[in-house]
Design an enzyme around this catalytic site. Structure first.
Site, PDB file in Angstrom:
ATOM      1  N   CYS A  93     -15.025 -28.574   0.945  1.00 39.94           N
ATOM      2  CA  CYS A  93     -15.210 -27.825  -0.298  1.00 39.94           C
ATOM      3  C   CYS A  93     -16.136 -28.607  -1.232  1.00 39.94           C
ATOM      4  O   CYS A  93     -15.807 -29.727  -1.645  1.00 39.94           O
ATOM      5  CB  CYS A  93     -13.861 -27.602  -0.975  1.00 39.94           C
TER       6      CYS A  93
ATOM      7  N   CYS B 226     -13.911 -22.609  -8.199  1.00 43.28           N
ATOM      8  CA  CYS B 226     -14.072 -22.159  -6.808  1.00 43.28           C
ATOM      9  C   CYS B 226     -15.194 -21.138  -6.725  1.00 43.28           C
ATOM     10  O   CYS B 226     -15.299 -20.251  -7.558  1.00 43.28           O
ATOM     11  CB  CYS B 226     -12.761 -21.538  -6.314  1.00 43.28           C
TER      12      CYS B 226
ATOM     13  N   MET C  15      -9.418 -18.335   2.480  1.00 46.69           N
ATOM     14  CA  MET C  15      -9.422 -17.439   1.324  1.00 46.69           C
ATOM     15  C   MET C  15      -9.029 -16.025   1.785  1.00 46.69           C
ATOM     16  O   MET C  15      -8.825 -15.779   2.956  1.00 46.69           O
ATOM     17  CB  MET C  15     -10.763 -17.431   0.589  1.00 46.69           C
TER      18      MET C  15
ATOM     19  N   CYS D 260     -12.204 -23.785   3.173  1.00 46.07           N
ATOM     20  CA  CYS D 260     -11.025 -24.601   2.853  1.00 46.07           C
ATOM     21  C   CYS D 260     -10.494 -25.285   4.107  1.00 46.07           C
ATOM     22  O   CYS D 260     -10.002 -26.407   4.058  1.00 46.07           O
ATOM     23  CB  CYS D 260      -9.919 -23.756   2.271  1.00 46.07           C
TER      24      CYS D 260
ATOM     25  N   GLY E 113      21.637  -8.150  14.581  1.00 50.87           N
ATOM     26  CA  GLY E 113      20.229  -8.401  14.848  1.00 50.87           C
ATOM     27  C   GLY E 113      19.387  -7.182  14.634  1.00 50.87           C
ATOM     28  O   GLY E 113      19.711  -6.328  13.819  1.00 50.87           O
TER      29      GLY E 113
END
Lengths: 484, 1502
Positions: B1136, B1125, B494, B1131, B250
């Protein structure tokens, strides 16, 4: 951010215009009031874009999404604060700006744009009505003195900004009233003059000093002006008109638009025009040369003066109804536009070049013209006459609205000795200072004839330059993105 | 002290990770035998596939064994006479190969022995066989000797303690003596009980290398073994495991903080067992060691100072107790008490430990590491990462079980007993009256009365103070407003396209210079919502006493439920708790008249004051900027906090006080995370809180909110955000996050970091204290200008949305308009204008690459000689955007375009419509070449996998690394639901981790699984840049990925928390450069393709990427912009307006993008690249890769902030042998030839070719991984998703199957396993059937023993499975269609399930059905306790209806038929009664949607 999905829910709506039959009988504004709820619904269409192209399309950089949102939320007082943050005179632009913001609106890509201009004028009118527009005299005075020459929108914007920065500002106007083109260029049916007056009252209350009928060169020399003030801002416009230099130009009845338009404004204001100088269209066959805004203003005026007929000729071909491929969003669309004046009548015709005027007794009676084609010759676009397309048309009054070239060079400009750019405008540096230290220029005299919104932006930007020049730094906001 | 790799360029060995296989074998009765040793080695060898090797296939990452000291053997081989057994110690020592150095070391050792009163009896050369190991290992091989020491009269623990002191002294002195850094001196073990044999070996080399281990008289009753898979390959013999006490599988995520805290505490150590010797043990932690080694250091201290080893383990890895209502009070008290002594060492861990007498193992609270154990009738215990490591006849086995999350297994070889978790812990919990001690010592803040002395709210100055602390309009609009209306962190979309803080012209809050780190590959992030039971925000203030003692004094502390304080809370701390916890306030401002120098002076003052207050006995320090005003400038709160924290750590007084911050500056989650990460234990953000009073006053609060409620919502949102932030790194508790510094600085000068942010990575230098002061002064001047114009207004910001006078954005009206026009008109002139703007915006110092200059090193070549655009475009890919995040139209546009140019588009996480696998009539192809495999495995079927050229494992996403995502129900329409195998209208959750990747060896397994499914596809792994990404990439390369994506932090997203978009990850330039350097250094670069991705806009960007080492390039935002775009950044709202990021049909109709536009864009870029190549003199793209000398730093860097930047580390080129390649030239060896499936495919030929039924019977063992995967790929290739008719292929196997048994098993195949199986059984099951039942001869009751491991049926889409026995954790996680029957499951059963049916005929662990949004589970609830083990967040428990009963009965019947289950038979025997005992687990949303559909169909029928 307006209403989520508001643009899907609502459609673009503008306030109704008064009927043509009614409005051509007076000089009051054309648009009827728009209820606040209707404005809010329109503001709800704003999408609060990640990139608000409208805000970029606006020369002033108006914070359009922000005040759209505030209007939608019914917080009009905050809205006027955001509007005034970038624009000293939204009541002017809200009425007479062609609103380049709107074709830049993202909704314009595939829908109708937000009625930005209507929202703007609604905010500022409401603010005046509510008493929110108050004088804001500066909290302290710097002791510096600035002269602003010219009281058009650029001069007024520069003056208000400089005064708020604490400088003592005197505005010099050669005409009898303050306002420049706002006062004497734009007809009352587009901008009633009380709208200008109340703003001037505010500025006076803030401490701006206005001097009218004051001609630099006559009442004081340019040299004296520069000596008396710590800085001078030239906002003298681009008043040198483009002429139509053809045979017969000298005939009576052939006038520049700017000889004609101010007279009607003065009449509306209650002044008397001596008959010897009066230019009036009543009962006349009128031809307007030039298809731009000035031409449209002439058109509205001649209708109200009850002309017998009117033609408006333009040398360029008719613009397309839709954007051309090389004129993509979000640029300013060169398309066929119909102003309120066009709704009121008259004939528009394109691709026409005036070849001569003719008449009798020194008065114009005919206009001679030929149709032209636009063609690229030797790599340059040119107008080529179309053989056999010559024609004449009877007329009693010809108004030349073919645009303006540059500021008047004689007098002040020459006396100051400021350098000019190749187009004949005052050349400045990025701080908008001319070649003469302490002398700045803004508005049409610097950038060439343009829109009121540009003039305000220039005035604000010049104020910033002046303040920095005087104080070493400035806290006045920037307006222009960049200046060429 | 030891030979270690030195940092160079961007490589720093401290980022190395490892993970591994671990096992132990022990005789319960403590019988020592050689067979225990031999079996330990056998287990190790059978775990060999969990280890790894690097560029030299014969050199392993490390393997080792720990056993008891075989006295007889030692007596035989030692060159000296030894004292009686137990009265001498043996040290296993790595020594320098240089004789002089070695002699010097030995002299030091001898001297130390003498000084410590121990007799050095002598040395023995340990026989080794260098021929048995690889050349790389041989290069670093030390001289290996054993030392024998005696100490008269010392025995047992006393002797161990003396040897501990001796070893620490030796280590210290050797360091002081300055042994050559190139030489290794390392004591593997020095004990009278245990000895460690280890090295840089592969598992099966250990016995040949150390002949000792095969000697018959090498006997032990226990053997602990470890095979290492590490991200590094440079020779490091010392970090092979086991260490002296542990072997670890780990990672410790909180290491930095743990080490700092240990350092802060150690000055207070006192122990009667050591007296004055205690100082010799310091520093406790050897900071050059690996995380596991440092863990071992801490454990050793605890285990040798009066606690036993299991007690120490419980302290360091406490189970999740805060939220566990099922835990008994005594045990809770035990954990609560110890939490005031030690913060958890947090991270995924399976730790096996021994002190030579007891041996045991534990799992961390999350239980993310596999650990299976069995006990035989003859008293043998075998614990291992996998089942099947030793062949043990079924008849011998008494019990088979697994380690459960947070649980402990202990074998006491002295007492001859095996102790389960409960017994061990109950015993320890009762040793002391912990509950009583807590009652005496602990004050709970929220139980205290309010103080009268609350600071007044000063409304008048609010705006001005907001300005002083740098607030913008956007802070109010985008951060505070959403937080109070939703109680959650705000979401955006975005990517981030603003400059890094150091390149911004605007003054930046200091917070913005720090980027959050996150877990990727080597450790998993956590889902803090669905797995809240492991999380804790509890914060304590108090005086940590001497942690070596136990008593009420150690429990003296002030406890708060979370670290965010309201004004009331702070007033209580200041005034109400005065007697117990006196608090002193230190003002953190400087006088404006002092200018920038004032900052340094003030920092010195506050540090000095902190020391003074501590000396005066204050228990709490409140750092406060409340007194900031027109004359007093607030010190950036992060700087003040970190300065005091590190000052006190250095002074070793940090644990004497609690550190509280009272500041107007922090407002967003990132700020709080940083402050806590740099040592603040509690924060009062008074100005943010006051802002709500102002909104309230102006009537601007959302409906139903008033100021107090808004504050509460805000605190809730901050807390939720904090949980999210810490869980990104896989950290569970705020206590261990505190001071852990999980950040990287971008743009801060070295000296500032060293002094105030000690230990933080800051690799490009940057601003000094002077600039930080200037920024503070600039904000102050905004608030208090010399000359105010008009009313004060907040700055507009422009960080989240473009504003003309706001922050710079690379995507702005100009760049977007020009690019769109260029691609529509196919006009290169417009592209050039766009590129000039985009490059200029870089060159105006807005990106790191903007600061680079292309520096030709060759003669330019004519452009005609440069390879054509067509071949360059093959290197281009579009980003992973799912159908769902974007519309079908937009998605297919990208696919068509990329297929036209020979590039690759990416499905994103959302499946793909099979109709797209066929070409259109015009030759266009809508198929995405890259199929993404992300955490929720939506639509990842065998048919999906075989229809790909590249399979991309998304480990992280630039916009939100370390996080999952959600697709809200309203976006899940019929079509999307079909592709994702889910239900329309029901929201979908993508969890932060892949549930089959908790470590690097898990990733290797997934890569192997995918390669099996589709051997022709490249396997790609997508990483996000952060410090250490290069090391992770090295591990990924060793895990046999063919392709690695290094994404920048600026990548896009359909929806992410704003703080993630802005503040997590770093620019790709640094990440890519680091990756290239580390891969080249390790000679791993030659076998992987590197792709760079993140706001790529122009040919210049591509060229810079190539020069830094990338072969391929990803474009996402720019490709969308080319498709229309306009960066709405909505979004996540489904609105949109250009039809790209929406599923609204009305808006989708507005989509106007065309494949041509995207093709044009790509061609422009490629032509742009060609032009630059010509100017640089490169004809072939390949020549350009990694030629970093063609980059210079711009000479004219004269920016007030950027001036201090230093890019030499980025532009560093590692010096390596000329044969080491800097780009991909050879293919990975995936080891597929060893797959059992080759045999299966051959045997199944008649079925594959002709559909004839086939029956196959074979043995299987744990080395046979992914059985059935490759066969299924063959079926899908031939028969698509339909597969074969049921039972066409029947395969019977016997033994213990390796991981991923039956992965992606196709329709028509039945796998029947007699034996047991490891993790990931039925992963991605695609229609096949899996049956697992105990072998014949089994004596134990199957329903009480484990038969399959963790994460069974992860992402199964269809098919069925029957398990006669129990499964581990996360059974049926994200199942979307399979039907399964099992006889009991561990924690998190049916997590995130979206479809299918799970039947559990037995007990379940906790958190059942967390995040379950679809499908049904039927649980046999014999004792009526199921409800408390179920997570009710998204499901309801109901009785069964008739339909349910029929379905359930048929499944139980089939379970009985397939497995012979006696449980099933019993239930069927009295079915009606049985039915009453079943509970139906029904997701609420799913039910709503099903009901609505049923109603619709009824109406239609009616």
């Amino acid at each position: 951010m307006g209403k989520l999905g508001g643009f899907i829910e609502f459609h673009r709506k503008l306030p109704p215009r008064r009927p043509v039959d009614e409005r051509v009988n007076d000089y009051r504004e054309v648009y009827l009031p728009f209820p606040a709820e209707a404005v809010r619904e329109q503001a709800a269409r704003c999408m609060d874009c990640g990139i608000p192209f409208c805000h970029n399309g606006c020369p002033l950089g108006n914070l359009i999404p922000e005040w759209n949102d505030l209007v939608y939320k019914d917080d009009w007082e905050a809205a006027i604060a955001r509007l005034h943050a970038t624009n000293n005179f939204p009541e002017f632009t809200g009425r007479i700006c062609p609103a380049p913001c709107e074709p830049a609106c993202v909704l314009s890509i595939n829908d109708d744009p937000v009625t930005i201009k209507q929202v703007e004028v609604s905010i500022v009118d409401r603010a005046w009505d509510e008493g929110w527009v108050q004088a804001h005299p500066p909290s302290h005075r710097t002791g510096r003195r600035v002269a602003v020459v010219g009281s058009g929108p650029a001069g007024l914007a520069a003056a208000q900004q400089l005064n708020r920065a604490g400088h003592w500002v005197t505005v010099y106007e050669k005409d009898d009233r303050i306002g420049g083109l706002l006062r004497y260029g734009i007809p009352d049916f587009k901008l009633e003059k009380w709208v200008v007056d109340r703003r001037l009252e505010q500025m006076s209350a803030e401490g701006v000093i206005f001097e009218t009928n004051y001609d630099i060169g006559r009442d004081v020399t340019a040299e004296q002006l520069v000596q008396r003030f710590d800085a001078v801002v030239l906002c003298i416009g681009a008043m040198h008109p483009r002429d139509v230099a053809v045979p017969g130009r000298e005939l009576d009845g052939v006038h520049f638009a700017m000889e004609y338009l101010p007279q009607q404004n003065k009449r509306v204001a209650g002044d008397l025009i001596p008959p010897s100088r009066a230019i009036h269209a009543a009962g006349k066959r009128v031809i307007i040369l030039g298809g731009g805004d000035t031409g449209a203003d002439c058109l509205g005026n001649v209708h109200r003066e009850k002309c017998a007929s009117v033609h408006q000729f333009e040398v360029l071909p008719p613009p397309p109804d839709e954007r051309a491929a090389d004129n993509p969003w979000p640029t300013w669309p060169v398309i066929m536009r119909t102003s309120t004046a066009h709704e009121e009548g008259g004939v528009r015709d394109y691709s026409i070049q005036t070849t001569a005027f003719s008449g009798r007794d020194g008065r114009v009676e005919k206009l001679h013209a030929i149709r032209v084609e636009s063609r690229v010759v030797d790599g340059r676009p040119q107008f080529v006459p179309v053989d056999g397309s010559e024609f004449t048309i009877d007329c009693d009054l010809v108004l030349i609205a073919a645009g303006f070239l540059h500021p008047v060079r004689e007098g002040l400009v020459a006396d100051l000795g400021v350098e000019l750019d190749p187009r004949g405008n005052v050349r400045t540096d990025v701080a908008m200072m001319s070649s003469v230290p302490g002398v700045f220029a803004a508005g049409d005299s610097r950038r060439g004839a343009s829109l009121v919104v540009w003039a305000i932006a220039e005035g604000r930007q010049a104020a910033r330059g002046v303040d920095e020049y005087l104080m070493g730094s400035t806290r006045l906001p920037e307006s222009l993105r960049s200046i060429a | 002290m030891t030979r270690r790799a030195q940092p160079q360029g961007l490589y720093d060995p401290q980022h190395e990770h490892d993970a591994c296989g671990v096992a132990f074998v022990a005789s319960i009765a403590g019988e020592r035998s050689h067979s225990i040793v031999a079996q330990g080695i056998e287990a190790l060898v059978n775990l060999g596939h969990r280890g790894a090797c690097g560029c030299d296939p014969d050199t392993g990452d490390g393997a080792g064994i720990l056993i008891q000291i075989p006295d007889a053997f030692m007596r035989r081989v030692a060159p000296v006479d030894l004292p009686p057994a137990g009265q001498y110690g043996v040290g296993m020592v790595f020594l320098p190969t240089d004789e002089h150095e070695r002699a010097a070391c030995e002299r030091v050792v001898a001297q130390c022995c003498e000084d410590e009163g121990v007799r050095l009896l002598g040395w023995r050369d340990v026989p080794v066989n260098p021929e048995a190991i690889g050349w790389l290992a041989r290069e670093g091989m030390p001289v290996i000797r054993q030392m024998f020491v005696g100490s008269i009269g010392l025995l047992g623990d006393t002797l161990e303690r003396r040897l501990y002191v001796l070893r620490k002294v030796i280590e210290q002195r050797i360091t002081e003596a300055g042994v050559d850094a190139e030489q290794l001196f390392y004591v593997c073990s020095l004990s009278a009980r245990t000895i460690v044999y280890k090295g840089m070996l592969i598992a099966d080399q250990i016995a040949p290398f150390y002949p000792d281990l095969t000697a018959r008289d090498v006997v032990s009753s226990l053997a602990l073994v470890h095979a290492r898979f590490s991200t590094n390959v440079l020779p490091r013999w010392d970090i092979a495991q086991p260490f002296r006490y542990i072997a670890h599988n780990g990672e410790i995520n909180t290491l930095r903080g743990n080490v700092n805290w240990m350092r802060a505490r150690q000055s207070r150590f006192k122990s009667p067992m050591y007296g004055g010797d205690i100082a010799k043990l310091l520093p406790v932690i050897d900071e050059g060691g690996s995380d596991s080694a440092q863990f071992d250091n801490a454990l050793e201290l605890l285990a040798l100072t009066g606690r036993n080893v299991e007690h120490a383990v419980m302290m360091m890895i406490p189970e999740a107790w805060h939220e566990n209502t099922l835990m008994d009070a005594e045990r809770r008290a035990f954990y609560e008490f110890h939490s005031s002594l030690l913060e958890p060492w947090d991270g995924p861990a399976a730790i096996a430990f021994t002190d030579g007498r007891v041996i045991g193992a534990t799992l961390d609270r999350n239980g993310l590491r596999p650990a299976r154990w069995l006990v035989t009738r003859d008293g043998l215990v075998v614990m291992a990462s996998e089942t099947g490591v030793l062949d043990i006849a079924p008849e011998r086995i008494l019990r088979k079980w697994r380690l459960e999350p947070g649980k402990l297994l202990l074998v006491d070889t002295v007492k001859g007993r095996i102790l389960d978790d409960g017994e061990t812990k109950s015993h320890l919990a009762r040793q002391h009256p912990y509950a009583e001690w807590i009652r005496q010592g602990t004050i709970y803040l929220h139980e205290l009365e309010d103080s009268e002395q609350i600071p007044e709210i000063d409304k008048g100055s609010l705006l001005i103070r907001q300005q002083m602390f740098g607030y913008t309009q956007e802070d109010l609009k985008f951060l505070l407003a959403p937080m109070i209306s939703t109680g959650e962190e705000p979401v955006g979309s975005m990517g981030n396209d603003t400059p890094p803080a150091v390149l911004s012209d605007r003054p930046q809050p200091l917070f913005n210079y720090f980027k959050q780190l996150f877990a990727q590959v080597t450790n998993p992030p956590i889902d803090p919502i669905r797995e809240q039971m492991v999380m804790s925000l509890v914060t304590t203030l108090g005086t940590g006493g001497n942690m070596l003692e136990q008593g009420p004094a150690q429990a003296r502390r002030l406890e708060m439920p979370h670290p965010i304080l309201t004004n009331h809370d702070l007033a209580k701390i200041r005034h109400v708790t005065q007697r117990a916890f006196p608090a002193a306030t230190i003002h953190t401002t400087f006088h404006r008249s002092e200018g920038a120098d004032g900052l340094q002076t003030a920092l010195d003052r506050i540090c000095r004051q902190a020391s003074e207050r501590i000396a005066e006995g204050y228990a709490i320090l409140v750092l406060s900027d409340r007194t900031a005003d027109a004359e007093h400038v607030p010190i950036p709160s992060l700087l003040a906090t970190a300065a005091v924290h590190h000052h006190l750590v250095r002074e070793a007084t940090r644990t004497a006080v609690g550190l509280v911050l009272e500041s107007g500056e922090p407002r967003e989650v990132h700020h709080f995370a940083l402050l806590i990460g740099y040592g603040a234990e509690a924060i009062n953000p008074y100005l943010a809180l006051e802002s709500f009073h102002e909104l309230d006053r102006r009537g601007l609060l959302p409906d139903g909110l008033h100021a107090e409620k808004a504050q509460a919502m805000y605190v809730k949102a901050v807390n939720k955000g904090l949980l999210k932030t810490i869980s990104k790194m896989g950290i569970s508790t705020i206590q261990s996050y505190c001071g852990a510094q999980i950040f990287e600085a971008i743009g801060i000068a070295r000296d500032v970091v060293d002094r105030y942010f000690t230990g933080t990575a800051s690799r490009i230098g940057g601003v000094g204290l002077d600039v930080i002061a200037r920024e503070a002064l600039a904000r102050h001047a905004d608030a208090y200008p010399e000359n105010r114009i008009g009313e004060p207004v907040l700055d507009e910001g422009g960080n989240y949305q473009w504003r003309r006078h706001g922050e710079h954005h690379h995507w702005n009206p100009e760049t977007i308009a020009k690019l769109q026009h260029a691609v529509k008109a196919n006009d290169a002139r417009w592209y050039r204008e766009y590129a000039e703007l985009a490059n200029a915006s870089s060159q105006q110092l807005k990106t790191l690459r903007g600061l680079f200059e292309l520096a030709p090193r060759r003669e330019p070549v004519p452009i005609e000689e440069v390879e054509p655009a067509e071949s360059i475009m093959r290197r281009f890919a579009t980003g992973a955007m799912s159908l769902g995040s974007i519309s079908t139209e937009a998605h297919e546009t990208l696919a068509i375009a990329m297929n036209r140019i020979g590039g690759k588009s990416n499905t994103g996480e959302g499946g793909e419509d099979e109709r797209r696998y066929e070409r259109d009539a015009n030759g266009d192809w809508r198929r995405s070449a890259i199929k993404q495999v992300a955490s929720a495995r939506f639509g990842v079927t065998i048919n999906y996998l075989v229809n790909a050229d590249e399979l991309q494992i998304k480990i992280a996403q630039g916009a939100k690394p370390g996080e999952g995502g959600q697709l809200p129900g309203h976006k899940v329409d019929e079509y999307i639901a079909r592709l994702r195998h889910s239900t329309p209208g029901v929201g979908l959750i993508s969890p932060p981790p892949h549930h089959d990747i908790y470590s690097i060896e898990d990733l290797a397994q997934l890569i192997h699984d995918l390669k099996n499914a589709n051997p022709r596809a490249r396997i790609s792994v997508k990483l996000v840049a952060e410090v250490g990404v290069g090391t992770v990439a090295a591990g990924v390369s060793k895990a046999h990925a063919d392709h690695i994506v290094i994404a920048g932090y600026d990548g896009g997203t359909g929806a992410s928390p704003l703080s993630s978009i802005k503040h997590a990850g770093i620019p790709w330039e640094i990440g890519l450069a680091e990756t290239q350097q580390v891969l080249v250094l390790n000679d791993l670069r030659s076998r992987v393709v590197l792709q760079a991705d993140g706001q790529m806009k122009t040919g210049r960007d591509v060229v810079i990427g190539a020069l830094l080492g990338a072969e391929e390039f990803g474009f996402a935002t720019s490709a969308l912009v080319a498709s229309g775009c306009i960066m709405m950044r909505v979004c996540h709202l489904n609105t949109c307006p250009v039809g790209i990021a929406t599923q609204d049909p009305q808006l989708r109709a507005k989509y106007a993008g065309k494949a041509d536009y995207v093709v044009n864009f790509m061609r422009f870029i490629a032509e742009d690249v060609r032009e630059i190549m010509a100017s640089l003199g490169f004809r072939r793209f390949d020549e350009m890769i990694g030629q970093v000398e063609c980059l210079d730093v711009r000479s004219a860097v004269d920016h007030w902030k950027a001036r201090g930047l230093d890019f030499s580390a980025i532009l560093h080129r590692p010096e390596v042998d000329a044969r080491v390649d800097v780009r991909k030239v050879i293919d990975q060896d995936h080891g597929l030839d060893k797959a059992l499936d080759h045999e299966l495919i051959a045997l199944c030929e008649p079925a594959l070719e002709r559909g004839e039924p086939v029956q196959v019977d074979l043995p299987v063992r744990n080395g046979n991984r992914t059985v059935g995967g490759m066969l299924s790929g063959q079926i899908a290739l031939r028969h698509g998703s339909a597969g074969l008719p049921p039972d066409t292929i029947r395969i019977g196997l016997s033994g213990s199957a390796g991981q991923s048994f039956g992965a992606w098993l196709a329709r028509g195949v039945t796998l029947t396993l007699r034996g047991d199986a490891n993790d990931y059984v039925g992963k991605g099951l695609s229609g096949g059937r899996i049956v697992v039942l105990p072998p014949a001869g089994t004596q134990f009751p199957p329903e009480e023993n484990i038969i399959v491991g963790n994460v069974v049926l992860y992402g199964a889409t269809s098919g069925e499975a029957f398990f006669r026995g129990l499964a581990g954790e996360r059974f049926c996680v994200r199942n979307s269609g399979a039907h399964a029957v099992v006889e009991g499951v561990g924690d998190h059963g049916c997590e995130y399930m979206t479809g299918g049916v799970a039947v559990v005929l037995g007990s379940t662990g906790r958190n059942f059905a967390a995040g379950m949004s679809g499908g049904v589970a039927y649980v046999l609830d014999e004792y009526g306790t199921f409800a408390e083990r179920c997570n009710h967040g998204m499901v309801e428990l109901e009785g069964l209806e008739d339909d349910d009963a029929d379905l359930l009965r048929s499944l139980v019947q089939r379970h009985a038929d397939y497995t012979g289950s006696t449980v099933a038979e019993r239930l069927l025997g009295d079915w009606d009664a049985a039915l009453q005992r079943f509970v139906k687990v029904m997701p609420v949303d799913y039910k709503r949607v099903l009901l609505a559909r049923r109603n619709v169909s009824l109406e239609l029928v009616g």
